[in-house]
Scaffold this motif. Structure first.
Motif, PDB file in Angstrom:
ATOM      1  N   LYS A 111      20.738 -21.452  41.475  1.00  0.00           N
ATOM      2  CA  LYS A 111      21.450 -20.184  41.425  1.00  0.00           C
ATOM      3  C   LYS A 111      22.928 -20.427  41.152  1.00  0.00           C
ATOM      4  N   ASN A 112      23.506 -19.567  40.321  1.00  0.00           N
ATOM      5  CA  ASN A 112      24.938 -19.557  40.023  1.00  0.00           C
ATOM      6  C   ASN A 112      25.428 -20.747  39.193  1.00  0.00           C
ATOM      7  N   LEU A 113      24.539 -21.679  38.841  1.00  0.00           N
ATOM      8  CA  LEU A 113      24.944 -22.751  37.943  1.00  0.00           C
ATOM      9  C   LEU A 113      25.242 -22.124  36.582  1.00  0.00           C
ATOM     10  N   PRO A 114      26.375 -22.471  35.952  1.00  0.00           N
ATOM     11  CA  PRO A 114      26.716 -21.827  34.676  1.00  0.00           C
ATOM     12  C   PRO A 114      25.606 -21.969  33.645  1.00  0.00           C
ATOM     13  N   LEU A 115      25.417 -20.920  32.853  1.00  0.00           N
ATOM     14  CA  LEU A 115      24.400 -20.960  31.809  1.00  0.00           C
ATOM     15  C   LEU A 115      24.733 -22.000  30.755  1.00  0.00           C
ATOM     16  N   PHE A 116      26.007 -22.262  30.580  1.00  0.00           N
ATOM     17  CA  PHE A 116      26.431 -23.361  29.722  1.00  0.00           C
ATOM     18  C   PHE A 116      27.794 -23.820  30.225  1.00  0.00           C
ATOM     19  N   PHE A 117      28.097 -25.092  29.999  1.00  0.00           N
ATOM     20  CA  PHE A 117      29.374 -25.619  30.445  1.00  0.00           C
ATOM     21  C   PHE A 117      30.501 -25.136  29.534  1.00  0.00           C
ATOM     22  N   ASP A 118      31.746 -25.219  30.036  1.00  0.00           N
ATOM     23  CA  ASP A 118      32.881 -24.751  29.246  1.00  0.00           C
ATOM     24  C   ASP A 118      33.419 -25.823  28.308  1.00  0.00           C
ATOM     25  N   SER A 119      32.837 -27.010  28.333  1.00  0.00           N
ATOM     26  CA  SER A 119      33.241 -28.057  27.388  1.00  0.00           C
ATOM     27  C   SER A 119      32.148 -29.113  27.343  1.00  0.00           C
ATOM     28  N   LYS A 120      32.346 -30.107  26.519  1.00  0.00           N
ATOM     29  CA  LYS A 120      31.277 -31.086  26.325  1.00  0.00           C
ATOM     30  C   LYS A 120      31.181 -32.054  27.498  1.00  0.00           C
ATOM     31  N   VAL A 121      29.986 -32.637  27.641  1.00  0.00           N
ATOM     32  CA  VAL A 121      29.730 -33.627  28.682  1.00  0.00           C
ATOM     33  C   VAL A 121      30.311 -34.968  28.244  1.00  0.00           C
ATOM     34  N   THR A 122      31.117 -35.578  29.098  1.00  0.00           N
ATOM     35  CA  THR A 122      31.709 -36.884  28.774  1.00  0.00           C
ATOM     36  C   THR A 122      31.004 -38.027  29.481  1.00  0.00           C
ATOM     37  N   ALA A 123      30.351 -37.739  30.605  1.00  0.00           N
ATOM     38  CA  ALA A 123      29.621 -38.778  31.339  1.00  0.00           C
ATOM     39  C   ALA A 123      28.628 -38.108  32.276  1.00  0.00           C
ATOM     40  N   PHE A 124      27.544 -38.811  32.607  1.00  0.00           N
ATOM     41  CA  PHE A 124      26.606 -38.272  33.589  1.00  0.00           C
ATOM     42  C   PHE A 124      25.874 -39.416  34.270  1.00  0.00           C
ATOM     43  N   PHE A 125      25.278 -39.079  35.411  1.00  0.00           N
ATOM     44  CA  PHE A 125      24.525 -40.059  36.208  1.00  0.00           C
ATOM     45  C   PHE A 125      23.432 -39.297  36.947  1.00  0.00           C
ATOM     46  N   SER A 126      22.276 -39.918  37.119  1.00  0.00           N
ATOM     47  CA  SER A 126      21.219 -39.274  37.907  1.00  0.00           C
ATOM     48  C   SER A 126      20.457 -40.310  38.720  1.00  0.00           C
ATOM     49  N   ASN A 127      20.038 -39.891  39.902  1.00  0.00           N
ATOM     50  CA  ASN A 127      19.105 -40.667  40.719  1.00  0.00           C
ATOM     51  C   ASN A 127      18.091 -39.682  41.304  1.00  0.00           C
ATOM     52  N   ASN A 128      17.367 -40.087  42.308  1.00  0.00           N
ATOM     53  CA  ASN A 128      16.334 -39.211  42.872  1.00  0.00           C
ATOM     54  C   ASN A 128      16.896 -37.990  43.590  1.00  0.00           C
ATOM     55  N   ASP A 129      18.163 -38.065  43.991  1.00  0.00           N
ATOM     56  CA  ASP A 129      18.744 -36.991  44.802  1.00  0.00           C
ATOM     57  C   ASP A 129      19.734 -36.116  44.048  1.00  0.00           C
ATOM     58  N   PHE A 130      20.497 -36.715  43.136  1.00  0.00           N
ATOM     59  CA  PHE A 130      21.591 -35.985  42.493  1.00  0.00           C
ATOM     60  C   PHE A 130      21.605 -36.202  40.985  1.00  0.00           C
ATOM     61  N   MET A 131      22.076 -35.175  40.278  1.00  0.00           N
ATOM     62  CA  MET A 131      22.565 -35.366  38.922  1.00  0.00           C
ATOM     63  C   MET A 131      24.046 -35.044  38.960  1.00  0.00           C
ATOM     64  N   VAL A 132      24.845 -35.964  38.405  1.00  0.00           N
ATOM     65  CA  VAL A 132      26.292 -35.799  38.387  1.00  0.00           C
ATOM     66  C   VAL A 132      26.716 -35.673  36.928  1.00  0.00           C
ATOM     67  N   ILE A 133      27.431 -34.588  36.609  1.00  0.00           N
ATOM     68  CA  ILE A 133      27.808 -34.306  35.228  1.00  0.00           C
ATOM     69  C   ILE A 133      29.320 -34.130  35.139  1.00  0.00           C
ATOM     70  N   GLY A 134      29.957 -34.936  34.289  1.00  0.00           N
ATOM     71  CA  GLY A 134      31.401 -34.848  34.074  1.00  0.00           C
ATOM     72  C   GLY A 134      31.708 -34.178  32.750  1.00  0.00           C
ATOM     73  N   LEU A 135      32.739 -33.334  32.730  1.00  0.00           N
ATOM     74  CA  LEU A 135      33.073 -32.535  31.551  1.00  0.00           C
ATOM     75  C   LEU A 135      34.463 -32.862  31.014  1.00  0.00           C
ATOM     76  N   LYS A 136      34.654 -32.601  29.711  1.00  0.00           N
ATOM     77  CA  LYS A 136      35.958 -32.812  29.069  1.00  0.00           C
ATOM     78  C   LYS A 136      37.014 -31.884  29.670  1.00  0.00           C
ATOM     79  N   SER A 137      36.571 -30.798  30.326  1.00  0.00           N
ATOM     80  CA  SER A 137      37.503 -29.852  30.951  1.00  0.00           C
ATOM     81  C   SER A 137      37.984 -30.325  32.323  1.00  0.00           C
ATOM     82  N   ASN A 138      37.806 -31.626  32.602  1.00  0.00           N
ATOM     83  CA  ASN A 138      38.296 -32.260  33.843  1.00  0.00           C
ATOM     84  C   ASN A 138      37.525 -31.837  35.088  1.00  0.00           C
ATOM     85  N   LYS A 139      36.280 -31.407  34.893  1.00  0.00           N
ATOM     86  CA  LYS A 139      35.450 -31.019  36.035  1.00  0.00           C
ATOM     87  C   LYS A 139      34.296 -31.991  36.191  1.00  0.00           C
ATOM     88  N   ILE A 140      33.786 -32.051  37.432  1.00  0.00           N
ATOM     89  CA  ILE A 140      32.590 -32.843  37.673  1.00  0.00           C
ATOM     90  C   ILE A 140      31.668 -32.067  38.608  1.00  0.00           C
TER      91      ILE A 140
END
Length: 651
Positions: A57-86
């Motif tokens: 719920k409430n996760l943006p339908l699309f990010f405001d900029s491109k993905v620069t890095a990401f990581f995933s394991n069994n518990d989390f997906m971590v997504i970093g954006l060019k807009s300085n957000k993670i």
């Protein structure tokens, strides 16, 4: 609908865990994260792309900029954006946390239950997870560009760009800076394999260090890959490399490991393959297949049963970089930078169906090996049984579309000769009127063609202005140009003669596009750039210039609509609404009567063009592909759908 979404989410999570060795997340940059299944390596399947890989719920339908890095394991997906957000997305609780950084994330890795994020030109931040909460820990200060990092026992190695390799030693709960080691290149990535550390050094290639003594790495060998290594993978006696200029390369490790007889001797690859675009990453599947991610070139799959000579067996992609749009009846015509003309059936406006596509390159004139570099389609128009493309490399291009599933290329502007010399036109845009084409040419300004014979257009006139012509519009016997110098210029057609009228004013900026509506011209003005004290700085007054052309020979600027100080790449007018393409900042909708900005949508890609049919806005968002919005309420556009363009980066 909620049940369906939940089931999809559960299916995706099961896909990750049940066939984890067959399904991989891949960075699709502007398009978010993609989940691809390689159960049959010759038939990859796109399971889903962001946001459909989650049910949150409430996760943006699309990010405001491109993905620069990401990581995933069994518990989390971590997504970093060019807009300085993670984004830290909890896969078990379906909740997420957002952190704002000082710059954009360049790499995300886990070491000893802590997730580390490197921030460009700034720092490395440890994030500790306690229960379901994520919290920042004490930062690790960085001195250089901080592209990548890797751990070995109690030491941290950082790829610091031109500053080289930075070494940190563990001190309590953090890491203390110890020293920098110059590699002679621009260190972008680090790989550690036992007691060996590999740095990818840009144009210098690969440097291999022995790190048996952690604090004092010893240079063993350098490998010149030719252009700039993006990724490496060891497999048996071979080292596979993706090089941004030379594609996929294979080196024999025996050649790398043997002592050099002469320090100037170069280690040569035993195999080289030029990929469609810029290869980014690579991964082994089932021991027999090598997957290369190739940016807009898609996924290129090689059979390596003979590891010395990979064989390309499959290309999995869609399109490249969407630039221009035009709609007529129930058809949407798209100009894709490398794929040329694409036609969609939009009889269901929320679910376009692709009918066909055809590149603009004329292979009668140019060798096929140049195909990947000599396509640059930017705008499109269709009328009767013909479609027209402005291509900055291949010029004004005409297609026969009488059979929409079998498009035929009839001619390019480069086919047209003047005094027996081939004209290499830099076509920015055009107007087709009856059997005439008016061309906005970056080299030759205003070119008028007779296109009675679609297979062999004939030049009628070439008309010069100061600067480069970016776009044009026509009203009655007047042609208005947007140029990068004066900004707004006018030609008058009088009894077959073309007369250049003296400009009445200069535009303070880079005029890139023009649209005529009633007695007004709407000029899209971007920033200009100049060099001051060895720095490139923006100058001018960008915005949408509204020009009164009631008297075409005495135009005047009535108003300038500014949109958050953004440069404007393109403007479209539909009824009383204006639509502005803001490039990396998305698009804006404004009221042309009041000048009021009604809404701004920051898309992930680079918005180049927009087109409206009924209550639907179609957005050409560059590498992010085609986005569709419902604009029944223009103050609150509703995202409807995105057609996945298939851009692939890091696994």
């Amino acid at each position: 609908m909620k049940i369906k979404t939940y089931l999809l989410s559960m299916f995706l999570i099961m896909s990750i865990f049940v066939i984890a060795n067959q399904s991989f997340f891949i960075n699709s940059y502007e398009e978010g994260i993609s989940l691809i299944n390689f159960e049959n390596p010759l038939k990859p399947k796109l399971i889903a792309s962001y946001p459909n890989i989650f049910n949150i719920k409430n996760l943006p339908l699309f990010f405001d900029s491109k993905v620069t890095a990401f990581f995933s394991n069994n518990d989390f997906m971590v997504i970093g954006l060019k807009s300085n957000k993670i984004y830290f997305i909890n896969l078990k609780t379906n909740k997420f946390q957002i952190f704002t950084l000082k710059n954009f994330p360049t790499q995300i890795k886990q070491y000893e239950n802590i997730i580390y994020v490197s921030v460009y030109n700034n720092e490395i931040i440890p994030f500790k997870i306690s229960g379901n909460k994520v919290a920042k820990a004490f930062r690790i200060n960085s001195i250089g560009e901080t592209y990548d990092f890797s751990f070995s026992e109690n030491y941290l190695y950082v790829a610091d760009g031109i500053k080289g390799l930075a070494i940190y030693s563990k001190s309590g709960n953090s890491y203390k800076y110890m020293r920098h080691l110059k590699t002679g290149g621009d260190v972008q990535k680090i790989y550690i394999d036992g007691s060996y550390l590999y740095t990818l050094d840009g144009a210098k290639g690969i440097s291999i260090f022995d790190i048996s003594f952690k604090l004092l790495p010893f240079l063993v060998k350098t490998v010149d890959t030719g252009g700039g290594a993006n990724a490496i993978l060891k497999y048996g006696d071979y080292l596979y490399v993706t090089d941004r200029w030379y594609g996929l390369e294979v080196f024999n490790l025996k050649d790398i490991n043997k002592p050099a007889k002469n320090k100037n001797d170069k280690i040569k690859p035993i195999f080289q393959y030029y990929t469609l675009n810029t290869p980014i990453d690579l991964k082994m599947i089932n021991d027999n297949y090598l997957i290369v991610t190739d940016d807009w070139g898609g996924l290129e799959i090689f059979n390596i049963s003979n590891p010395q000579k990979p064989e390309l067996v499959k290309i999995f992609n869609n399109h490249t970089d969407l630039q221009g749009l035009y709609i007529k009846d129930n058809y949407l015509y798209a100009a894709d930078r490398k794929d040329g003309l694409i036609i969609f059936d939009i009889s269901n406006p929320e679910n376009p169906k692709e009918l066909s596509s055809r590149k603009t390159l004329n292979l009668k004139l140019l060798p096929k090996k140049l195909e990947k570099t000599l396509n640059d389609a930017v705008s499109v128009f269709a009328h009767n049984n013909y479609a027209y493309i402005a291509d900055r490399q291949n010029g004004f291009t005409i297609f026969d579309i009488s059979n929409m599933k079998n498009l035929k290329l009839l001619s390019n502007y480069v086919d047209v000769k003047e005094n027996n010399n081939v004209i290499l036109g830099y076509t920015n845009n055009f107007i087709v009127e009856n059997n005439l084409a008016f061309i906005a040419d970056g080299y030759k300004d205003l070119v008028i063609l007779d296109i009675t014979n679609k297979n062999k257009p004939k030049i009628l006139s070439i008309n010069r202005v100061i600067g480069r012509t970016m776009d044009l519009a026509k009203k009655d016997k007047y042609i208005f140009l947007s140029t990068d110098d004066v900004g707004f210029e006018t030609f008058k057609i009088d009894n077959g003669n073309i007369k250049h009228l003296l400009p009445k004013f200069r535009v303070n900026g880079f005029a890139k596009d023009i649209e005529i509506y009633k007695n007004k011209a709407y000029l899209a003005v971007d920033w200009k750039y100049t060099v001051l004290k060895n720095k490139t700085v923006p100058v001018g007054e960008p915005g949408i210039y509204i020009i009164n052309i009631k008297d075409p020979e005495n135009p005047s600027i009535e108003n300038v609509i500014k949109i958050n100080n953004n440069g404007i790449l393109k403007v479209r007018i539909f009824k009383d609404l204006g639509f502005a393409a803001l490039g990396e900042n998305g698009f804006a909708i404004f009221n042309i009567n009041t000048g009021k900005v009604l809404s701004i949508i920051d898309t992930p890609g680079n918005t180049k063009d927009l087109y409206v049919k009924n209550n639907y806005l179609y957005v050409a968002d560059g590498k992010n592909g085609l986005m569709i919005f419902n604009i029944q309420n223009p103050e609150k556009p509703i995202f409807v759908k995105k057609l996945f363009w298939m851009t692939f980066g890091n696994f």
